[in-house]
Scaffold this motif. Sequence first.
Motif, PDB file in Angstrom:
ATOM      1  N   PRO A  38      26.626  83.081  62.034  1.00  0.00           N
ATOM      2  CA  PRO A  38      26.942  84.270  61.233  1.00  0.00           C
ATOM      3  C   PRO A  38      28.453  84.478  61.036  1.00  0.00           C
ATOM      4  N   ALA A  39      29.267  84.169  62.047  1.00  0.00           N
ATOM      5  CA  ALA A  39      30.727  84.313  61.908  1.00  0.00           C
ATOM      6  C   ALA A  39      31.260  83.373  60.833  1.00  0.00           C
ATOM      7  N   LEU A  40      30.718  82.166  60.757  1.00  0.00           N
ATOM      8  CA  LEU A  40      31.129  81.226  59.715  1.00  0.00           C
ATOM      9  C   LEU A  40      30.801  81.785  58.335  1.00  0.00           C
ATOM     10  N   VAL A  41      29.604  82.339  58.176  1.00  0.00           N
ATOM     11  CA  VAL A  41      29.207  82.901  56.886  1.00  0.00           C
ATOM     12  C   VAL A  41      30.159  84.028  56.485  1.00  0.00           C
ATOM     13  N   VAL A  42      30.532  84.882  57.423  1.00  0.00           N
ATOM     14  CA  VAL A  42      31.480  85.960  57.130  1.00  0.00           C
ATOM     15  C   VAL A  42      32.801  85.388  56.631  1.00  0.00           C
ATOM     16  N   GLU A  43      33.290  84.338  57.278  1.00  0.00           N
ATOM     17  CA  GLU A  43      34.545  83.700  56.849  1.00  0.00           C
ATOM     18  C   GLU A  43      34.422  83.099  55.448  1.00  0.00           C
ATOM     19  N   VAL A  85      35.075  78.977  71.497  1.00  0.00           N
ATOM     20  CA  VAL A  85      34.296  78.941  70.257  1.00  0.00           C
ATOM     21  C   VAL A  85      35.067  79.633  69.130  1.00  0.00           C
ATOM     22  N   ALA A  86      35.751  80.725  69.437  1.00  0.00           N
ATOM     23  CA  ALA A  86      36.583  81.393  68.430  1.00  0.00           C
ATOM     24  C   ALA A  86      37.683  80.456  67.933  1.00  0.00           C
ATOM     25  N   ALA A  87      38.245  79.667  68.833  1.00  0.00           N
ATOM     26  CA  ALA A  87      39.301  78.720  68.445  1.00  0.00           C
ATOM     27  C   ALA A  87      38.751  77.607  67.552  1.00  0.00           C
ATOM     28  N   ALA A  88      37.471  77.296  67.677  1.00  0.00           N
ATOM     29  CA  ALA A  88      36.854  76.245  66.858  1.00  0.00           C
ATOM     30  C   ALA A  88      36.502  76.734  65.455  1.00  0.00           C
ATOM     31  N   LEU A  89      36.407  78.049  65.254  1.00  0.00           N
ATOM     32  CA  LEU A  89      35.939  78.588  63.978  1.00  0.00           C
ATOM     33  C   LEU A  89      36.807  78.193  62.782  1.00  0.00           C
ATOM     34  N   PRO A  90      38.139  78.290  62.824  1.00  0.00           N
ATOM     35  CA  PRO A  90      38.925  77.906  61.633  1.00  0.00           C
ATOM     36  C   PRO A  90      38.717  76.451  61.210  1.00  0.00           C
ATOM     37  N   GLY A  91      38.655  75.535  62.150  1.00  0.00           N
ATOM     38  CA  GLY A  91      38.411  74.127  61.827  1.00  0.00           C
ATOM     39  C   GLY A  91      37.012  73.908  61.276  1.00  0.00           C
ATOM     40  N   LEU A  92      36.050  74.648  61.800  1.00  0.00           N
ATOM     41  CA  LEU A  92      34.679  74.570  61.302  1.00  0.00           C
ATOM     42  C   LEU A  92      34.614  75.050  59.861  1.00  0.00           C
TER      43      LEU A  92
END
Length: 162
Positions: free
Chosen positions: A21-26, A141-148
Amino acid sequence: MTGAVVIGVGNEYRRDDGIGPALVVELEDRWLPGVELFVSDGEPTRLIDDWDGVPLAIVVDAVLCEPSTPGAVYRTDVPLHGQADHDALLESHPHTAGSHSLGIPDALRLGQALDRLPKQLVVYAVEAADVAFGTDLSAAVAAALPGLVDSVVAELTSSRAD
């Protein structure tokens, strides 16, 4: 016409399980024409409804692994359409044990039986550190979000060029 779907699987109230869900928000803040965004709890029939017949489906989910490397991201191009080994690939792959009781392997089996699969399926699995109750992602996991986010956008961009 939809050219791709991105499905963020997870529960935003279970810390790292909220990576999908965090990825979708981004991604909602980006201009992605022809791309539909969905948040899913991973229930197989909902996954099938979201990806049925689209050229590209990208599914992002948290996984629990032992030993664990929280924040590690794994990409799997899942074989479909006449390649019966997708069950074996997903169930034997160490990074496909999602944090839900049902998930992508179940949706694939059902989707194949109903002839409701995407043309291409890519799964991004992110190793979770903490799936306890809470709304914040762990630091790893938060640190991985921008690269994802960058990886998924690049995948979507390259699929349009094909």
